[in-house]
Design a protein around this motif. Structure first.
Motif, mmCIF file in Angstrom:
data_model
loop_
_atom_site.group_PDB
_atom_site.id
_atom_site.type_symbol
_atom_site.label_atom_id
_atom_site.label_comp_id
_atom_site.label_asym_id
_atom_site.label_seq_id
_atom_site.Cartn_x
_atom_site.Cartn_y
_atom_site.Cartn_z
ATOM 1 N N HIS A 269 1.354 -1.084 -0.163
ATOM 2 C CA HIS A 269 0.072 0.010 0.032
ATOM 3 C C HIS A 269 0.447 1.096 0.724
ATOM 4 O O HIS A 269 0.706 2.046 -0.783
ATOM 5 C CB HIS A 269 -0.940 0.335 1.301
ATOM 6 C CG HIS A 269 -1.044 1.316 1.520
ATOM 7 N ND1 HIS A 269 -3.099 1.428 0.732
ATOM 8 C CD2 HIS A 269 -1.563 2.144 2.600
ATOM 9 C CE1 HIS A 269 -3.025 2.875 0.959
ATOM 10 N NE2 HIS A 269 -2.114 3.432 2.479
ATOM 11 N N ASN B 263 1.338 3.889 -3.213
ATOM 12 C CA ASN B 263 0.626 5.311 -2.932
ATOM 13 C C ASN B 263 2.519 6.493 -3.182
ATOM 14 O O ASN B 263 1.975 8.178 -3.760
ATOM 15 C CB ASN B 263 0.616 5.978 -1.352
ATOM 16 C CG ASN B 263 -1.392 5.612 -1.262
ATOM 17 O OD1 ASN B 263 -1.933 5.149 -1.653
ATOM 18 N ND2 ASN B 263 -1.168 5.392 0.621
ATOM 19 N N ASN C 253 -8.129 12.813 -6.384
ATOM 20 C CA ASN C 253 -8.402 11.257 -6.282
ATOM 21 C C ASN C 253 -6.924 11.095 -6.007
ATOM 22 O O ASN C 253 -5.323 10.302 -5.261
ATOM 23 C CB ASN C 253 -8.001 10.701 -7.581
ATOM 24 C CG ASN C 253 -7.300 9.684 -7.859
ATOM 25 O OD1 ASN C 253 -7.886 8.400 -7.033
ATOM 26 N ND2 ASN C 253 -7.053 8.585 -9.058
ATOM 27 N N TYR C 254 -6.932 11.059 -4.041
ATOM 28 C CA TYR C 254 -5.771 11.424 -2.980
ATOM 29 C C TYR C 254 -4.881 10.151 -2.502
ATOM 30 O O TYR C 254 -6.103 9.178 -3.129
ATOM 31 C CB TYR C 254 -5.598 12.340 -2.188
ATOM 32 C CG TYR C 254 -6.967 12.418 -1.410
ATOM 33 C CD1 TYR C 254 -7.318 11.596 -0.233
ATOM 34 C CD2 TYR C 254 -8.306 12.934 -2.095
ATOM 35 C CE1 TYR C 254 -9.065 11.103 0.585
ATOM 36 C CE2 TYR C 254 -9.961 13.404 -0.935
ATOM 37 C CZ TYR C 254 -9.630 12.018 -0.344
ATOM 38 O OH TYR C 254 -11.011 12.127 0.679
ATOM 39 N N ASN C 255 -4.396 10.136 -1.796
ATOM 40 C CA ASN C 255 -3.679 8.718 -1.274
ATOM 41 C C ASN C 255 -4.817 8.519 -0.177
ATOM 42 O O ASN C 255 -4.573 8.642 0.614
ATOM 43 C CB ASN C 255 -2.493 8.634 -1.238
ATOM 44 C CG ASN C 255 -1.879 8.697 -2.362
ATOM 45 O OD1 ASN C 255 -2.294 7.683 -2.933
ATOM 46 N ND2 ASN C 255 -0.829 8.509 -2.535
ATOM 47 N N LEU C 256 -5.738 7.387 -0.112
ATOM 48 C CA LEU C 256 -6.433 6.269 1.627
ATOM 49 C C LEU C 256 -5.617 6.593 2.233
ATOM 50 O O LEU C 256 -4.807 5.312 1.613
ATOM 51 C CB LEU C 256 -7.534 5.921 0.667
ATOM 52 C CG LEU C 256 -8.641 6.806 -0.111
ATOM 53 C CD1 LEU C 256 -9.552 6.034 -0.439
ATOM 54 C CD2 LEU C 256 -9.005 7.888 0.949
ATOM 55 N N PRO C 257 -5.575 6.105 3.121
ATOM 56 C CA PRO C 257 -5.186 4.823 4.459
ATOM 57 C C PRO C 257 -4.409 3.834 4.506
ATOM 58 O O PRO C 257 -6.466 3.431 3.646
ATOM 59 C CB PRO C 257 -4.972 6.174 5.703
ATOM 60 C CG PRO C 257 -6.729 6.572 5.758
ATOM 61 C CD PRO C 257 -6.481 7.073 4.204
ATOM 62 N N GLU D 2 -5.593 1.894 6.480
ATOM 63 C CA GLU D 2 -7.652 0.995 6.889
ATOM 64 C C GLU D 2 -8.473 1.785 6.630
ATOM 65 O O GLU D 2 -9.528 0.690 6.768
ATOM 66 C CB GLU D 2 -7.019 2.159 8.802
ATOM 67 C CG GLU D 2 -6.175 2.033 9.934
ATOM 68 C CD GLU D 2 -5.128 3.077 9.258
ATOM 69 O OE1 GLU D 2 -4.063 2.988 9.682
ATOM 70 O OE2 GLU D 2 -4.883 3.620 8.208
ATOM 71 N N TYR D 3 -8.298 2.591 5.527
ATOM 72 C CA TYR D 3 -10.103 2.976 4.501
ATOM 73 C C TYR D 3 -9.942 1.619 3.537
ATOM 74 O O TYR D 3 -11.296 0.819 4.047
ATOM 75 C CB TYR D 3 -9.232 3.838 3.303
ATOM 76 C CG TYR D 3 -10.504 3.240 2.695
ATOM 77 C CD1 TYR D 3 -11.938 4.249 2.891
ATOM 78 C CD2 TYR D 3 -10.326 3.184 1.770
ATOM 79 C CE1 TYR D 3 -12.597 4.096 1.559
ATOM 80 C CE2 TYR D 3 -10.862 3.148 0.589
ATOM 81 C CZ TYR D 3 -12.406 3.540 0.279
ATOM 82 O OH TYR D 3 -13.366 3.439 -0.441
ATOM 83 N N TYR D 4 -8.688 0.730 3.505
ATOM 84 C CA TYR D 4 -8.516 -0.837 2.824
ATOM 85 C C TYR D 4 -8.868 -1.605 3.651
ATOM 86 O O TYR D 4 -9.630 -2.685 3.345
ATOM 87 C CB TYR D 4 -7.457 -0.171 1.677
ATOM 88 C CG TYR D 4 -7.598 0.363 0.859
ATOM 89 C CD1 TYR D 4 -8.786 0.064 0.389
ATOM 90 C CD2 TYR D 4 -7.087 1.406 1.057
ATOM 91 C CE1 TYR D 4 -8.523 1.275 -1.361
ATOM 92 C CE2 TYR D 4 -6.506 2.352 -0.385
ATOM 93 C CZ TYR D 4 -7.347 2.076 -1.357
ATOM 94 O OH TYR D 4 -7.256 3.220 -1.851
ATOM 95 N N LYS E 191 -12.783 -1.358 4.135
ATOM 96 C CA LYS E 191 -13.588 -2.024 2.743
ATOM 97 C C LYS E 191 -13.072 -2.838 2.288
ATOM 98 O O LYS E 191 -14.780 -3.317 1.582
ATOM 99 C CB LYS E 191 -12.832 -1.211 1.625
ATOM 100 C CG LYS E 191 -13.165 -1.112 0.559
ATOM 101 C CD LYS E 191 -12.747 -0.936 -0.784
ATOM 102 C CE LYS E 191 -13.201 -1.343 -2.617
ATOM 103 N NZ LYS E 191 -12.398 -0.837 -3.516
#
Length: 110
Positions: free
Chosen positions: A39, A43, A66-70, A72-74, A77
């Motif tokens: 991940h 990024n 379209n920024y980089n998600l942390p 923990e988001y994934y 999800k």
């Protein structure tokens, strides 16, 4: 090369790096740590690709929209999709090495 490459050239560069993430991670780490590493690399490559773009307006648009998600988001999800334990982190690993097919198609990259 910063700010010198066309959108197609940058996308080819990004796809090459994206596909090689799996070869860059430390396989001796736990599956979760490998997913975190993958991940992070994705990024990093996304941000580097944007710096390479000649189209500064589009690069700025991507940074904002379209920024980089942390990580923990994934995790959340895929947990919500029913993945857990190792399958959750394998899913994150897989997703980290898969580029957006629609963007590739739009740029004429197959």
């Amino acid at each position: 090369m910063i700010g010198k490459l066309s959108n197609v050239e940058v996308r080819i560069w990004y796809n090459h790096h994206d596909k090689n993430i799996i070869n860059k991670i430390d396989k001796s780490l736990s599956i979760k740590e490998q997913a975190i590493q993958a991940h992070s690399l994705r990024n990093k490559y996304r941000m580097q690709a944007r710096k390479l773009m000649r189209d500064r307006k589009l690069a700025k648009h991507l940074d904002i929209n379209n920024y980089n998600l942390p990580f923990e988001y994934y995790e959340n999800k895929y947990l919500n999709q029913g993945y857990n334990n190792n399958s959750l982190y394998e899913k994150i690993l897989d997703a980290s090495t898969r580029s957006n097919k629609m963007v590739n198609k739009k740029l004429g990259i197959v």
